[in-house]
Design a protein around this motif. Structure first.
Motif: not given
Ligand SMILES: C[S@@+](CC[C@H](N)C(=O)[O-])C[C@H]1O[C@@H](n2cnc3c(N)ncnc32)[C@H](O)[C@@H]1O
Length: 270
Positions: A14, A18, A25, A63-65, A68, A84-85, A113-114, A129-130, A134-135
Motif C-alpha cells: 500500500n 500510493h 489519483y 484511509g482518507a487518501g 474524497n 492515511d498510511i 490505522i492499526e 471509502y475504498s 487494503h487492510l
Molecule cells: C483506494 S484509496 C481510497 C482513498 C480515499 N478514501 C478516497 O475515497 O478516495 C485507499 C487509501 O487507503 C490508504 N491505506 C491503505 N492501507 C492503510 C492502512 N493500513 N492505514 C491507513 N491507510 C491505509 C491508502 O494509502 C489510500 O490512500
C-alpha cells in the motif's frame, strides 16, 4: 507465509502503490471521481449525518487518501481527523485543505490505522471509502473502530465489492464483459484527456488490494456479525451499481437492468 509476514507485505504494498498513485489519483480514478459517484457519496453522508444522535460533528476518515470523504465532511461542518498510511497522500490532503488545518477543523495523521491509539467513544462518525480491502485484518480493524464511535454515533463503510461480484450464478458473464470492456475504453479516453499525455507508471494492485479478489474477498456476513455483537442499534448493508466512468456509458443501464449490484456500503449506528 506467517500472519505477520502477510500483514507487513500488505502494508508495504500500500505504501509503495500510493507513493506513486498519489500524484495521479484524482485523474486515473474516473470510477471514483465522477459526477454520479460524487452525488451518491454526498447524499449518503447526509443520510448518515441525519441518523446520528446528539451530533457534535467530530469525524474520523481513515484511509482518507487525497480527501474524497474528508473534503465533503469539512463542507458539512465536521471537524475531521484524517489518517492515511501514505505520506504522499497525506501531503496532497494537507495542501488541498490547508485552510481547514489553519482553523483547527482538520488534523491529518500519517500512520497506519492499526497503529493509532484514540480515546474510545469520541467520534460522531467514523468512515472509510475504498479502504477495507487494503487492510491486512479488515475485520479486526472494523471491530476496533466500533469502539471509537460515541453512543448515538455512526460508522459508514463504502466502496467494497458486493457479495454478488464474486458469485458466478448471480453474474451475467456477457453483460459483465460488455460493461467491463466499454468502461475500459471510455476510461482510457478520459485518461488521455485528464492526464494530458502524462505517462502514468505501471501500478501493481495485486498485494495492495488484497481482499478484492474472487479467492479472497470482503465477507459481508462477518461485518454484520460485528455490528450485532457490538450491539449497534441499527445497521444496514446496501448494494448498488457503481457508475465507473466520467463519460456516460450507455451499457451501464443495460448492466443495471440485467445484473446484480456490484458494490456495497454499510451504515451502522451505536
Ligand atoms: C483506494 S484509496 C481510497 C482513498 C480515499 N478514501 C478516497 O475515497 O478516495 C485507499 C487509501 O487507503 C490508504 N491505506 C491503505 N492501507 C492503510 C492502512 N493500513 N492505514 C491507513 N491507510 C491505509 C491508502 O494509502 C489510500 O490512500
Amino acid at each position: 507465509m506467517t500472519h505477520e509476514d502477510l500483514r507487513k507485505r500488505i502494508h508495504e504494498a500500500n505504501i509503495r502503490l500510493h507513493e506513486v498513485e498519489a500524484k495521479y489519483y484524482d485523474r486515473i480514478h474516473p470510477d471514483i471521481i465522477n459526477k454520479h459517484e460524487r452525488e451518491r457519496t454526498v447524499s449518503t453522508l447526509k443520510r448518515v449525518d441525519k441518523i446520528i444522535k446528539r451530533n457534535q460533528k467530530k469525524a474520523l476518515d481513515f484511509g482518507a487518501g487525497t480527501g474524497n470523504l474528508t473534503g465533503k465532511l469539512l463542507h458539512m461542518n465536521y471537524e475531521v481527523t484524517a489518517v492515511d498510511i501514505s505520506k504522499e497522500m497525506c501531503e496532497i490532503l494537507k495542501e488541498r485543505y490547508k485552510r481547514f488545518i489553519d482553523i483547527g477543523k482538520l488534523t491529518v495523521v500519517h500512520s497506519k490505522i492499526e497503529d493509532m491509539t484514540f480515546d474510545r467513544n469520541q467520534f460522531d462518525m467514523v468512515c472509510c471509502y475504498s479502504v477495507l480491502h487494503h487492510l491486512p485484518d479488515y475485520l479486526g480493524t472494523v471491530r476496533e473502530l466500533t469502539s471509537l464511535v460515541k453512543k448515538g454515533g455512526a460508522i459508514y463503510l463504502d466502496l467494497e465489492a458486493s457479495p454478488f461480484s464474486w458469485s458466478e450464478s448471480e453474474r451475467h458473464p456477457t453483460m459483465t464483459r460488455v460493461r467491463f470492456v466499454s468502461d475500459w475504453i471510455l476510461n482510457y479516453l478520459t485518461r488521455i484527456i485528464y492526464t494530458r499525455g502524462a505517462r502514468v507508471p505501471p501500478l501493481d494492485y495485486s498485494m495492495s488490494d488484497y481482499w478484492n479478489k474472487e479467492t479472497n474477498h470482503i465477507e459481508h456476513d462477518e461485518i454484520r456479525n460485528i455490528f450485532e455483537e457490538e450491539k449497534f442499534d441499527y445497521y444496514v448493508r446496501e448494494d448498488y451499481y457503481l457508475y465507473r466512468t466520467k463519460i456516460p456509458n450507455p451499457f451501464f443501464y443495460a448492466y443495471e437492468a440485467i445484473c446484480k449490484p456490484d458494490m456495497s456500503l454499510w451504515i451502522a449506528r451505536k
